[in-house]
Motif scaffolding. Structure first.
Motif, mmCIF file in Angstrom:
data_model
loop_
_atom_site.group_PDB
_atom_site.id
_atom_site.type_symbol
_atom_site.label_atom_id
_atom_site.label_comp_id
_atom_site.label_asym_id
_atom_site.label_seq_id
_atom_site.Cartn_x
_atom_site.Cartn_y
_atom_site.Cartn_z
ATOM 1 N N ARG A 59 0.833 -1.211 0.000
ATOM 2 C CA ARG A 59 0.000 0.000 0.000
ATOM 3 C C ARG A 59 0.867 1.260 0.000
ATOM 4 N NH1 ARG A 59 -4.380 -1.001 -2.065
ATOM 5 N NH2 ARG A 59 -5.079 1.003 -1.324
ATOM 6 N N LYS A 60 0.289 2.350 -0.526
ATOM 7 C CA LYS A 60 0.953 3.656 -0.509
ATOM 8 C C LYS A 60 0.393 4.488 0.636
ATOM 9 C CE LYS A 60 1.762 4.075 -5.449
ATOM 10 N NZ LYS A 60 1.489 4.873 -6.660
ATOM 11 N N VAL A 61 1.179 5.435 1.099
ATOM 12 C CA VAL A 61 0.736 6.360 2.136
ATOM 13 C C VAL A 61 -0.287 7.326 1.526
ATOM 14 C CG1 VAL A 61 1.457 8.242 3.654
ATOM 15 C CG2 VAL A 61 2.911 6.230 3.390
ATOM 16 N N ILE A 62 -1.359 7.577 2.261
ATOM 17 C CA ILE A 62 -2.365 8.525 1.800
ATOM 18 C C ILE A 62 -1.967 9.903 2.293
ATOM 19 C CG2 ILE A 62 -4.778 9.216 2.009
ATOM 20 C CD1 ILE A 62 -5.364 6.183 2.261
ATOM 21 N N ASP A 63 -1.783 10.809 1.363
ATOM 22 C CA ASP A 63 -1.363 12.164 1.713
ATOM 23 C C ASP A 63 -2.497 12.931 2.373
ATOM 24 O OD1 ASP A 63 1.202 11.846 0.646
ATOM 25 O OD2 ASP A 63 0.521 12.409 -1.357
ATOM 26 N N ASN A 91 -7.393 8.361 -3.488
ATOM 27 C CA ASN A 91 -6.619 7.140 -3.710
ATOM 28 C C ASN A 91 -6.995 6.028 -2.737
ATOM 29 O OD1 ASN A 91 -5.087 8.282 -5.785
ATOM 30 N ND2 ASN A 91 -3.657 9.186 -4.338
ATOM 31 N N GLN A 92 -8.019 6.242 -1.917
ATOM 32 C CA GLN A 92 -8.374 5.272 -0.890
ATOM 33 C C GLN A 92 -9.301 4.188 -1.424
ATOM 34 O OE1 GLN A 92 -9.902 8.119 2.028
ATOM 35 N NE2 GLN A 92 -8.332 7.364 3.418
ATOM 36 N N ASP A 93 -9.198 3.001 -0.823
ATOM 37 C CA ASP A 93 -10.091 1.880 -1.116
ATOM 38 C C ASP A 93 -10.824 1.505 0.156
ATOM 39 O OD1 ASP A 93 -9.237 1.623 -3.798
ATOM 40 O OD2 ASP A 93 -7.474 0.483 -3.150
#
Length: 122
Positions: A59-63, A91-93
């Motif tokens: 997963r990527k960090v959500i800014d 970008n969230q799921d």
């Protein structure tokens, strides 16, 4: 006697107070904006709005970013410095990055609808 909240007016408003910062770095240089950011952060912690968790490997960090707004009366007097920390959630799921949503606003039409349904069912 009714219940009321006295209005708190800010005194000694300078020209720097009349502009909204464009970045958090700019806001940190101004005591009133810095205080607004601190109040927002404390409210997020107090309400358990978010928590830090380990980042899964895939997963990527959500800014997130800070939004700044001056709250004013109709005559233009500044009444509040408002800072909001917002996630850039596009970008969230669901179920992975978040599990619920939070909205502190109830629209008057929703209240009327609930009252109407309640009245129709006695």
């Amino acid at each position: 006697m009714g219940i009321f909240k006295p209005k708190a007016w800010l005194s000694e408003v300078t020209d720097l107070d009349k502009t909204e910062p464009r970045s958090y770095k700019e806001a940190l240089l101004h005591p009133r904006w810095k205080q607004a950011m601190l109040e927002e952060y404390e409210a997020l912690i107090k309400n358990n709005t978010w928590s830090l968790t380990p980042l899964p490997k895939d997963r990527k960090v959500i800014d997130s970013k800070w939004e700044f707004r001056l709250k004013q009366t109709l005559s233009g007097e500044i009444t509040r410095f408002k800072a909001c920390l917002v996630a850039q959630g596009f970008n969230q799921d669901y179920g992975i990055d978040y599990f619920e949503t939070f909205s502190p606003v109830v629209k008057p039409t929703t209240i009327r609808l609930v009252l109407l349904i309640t009245l129709s069912h006695n």
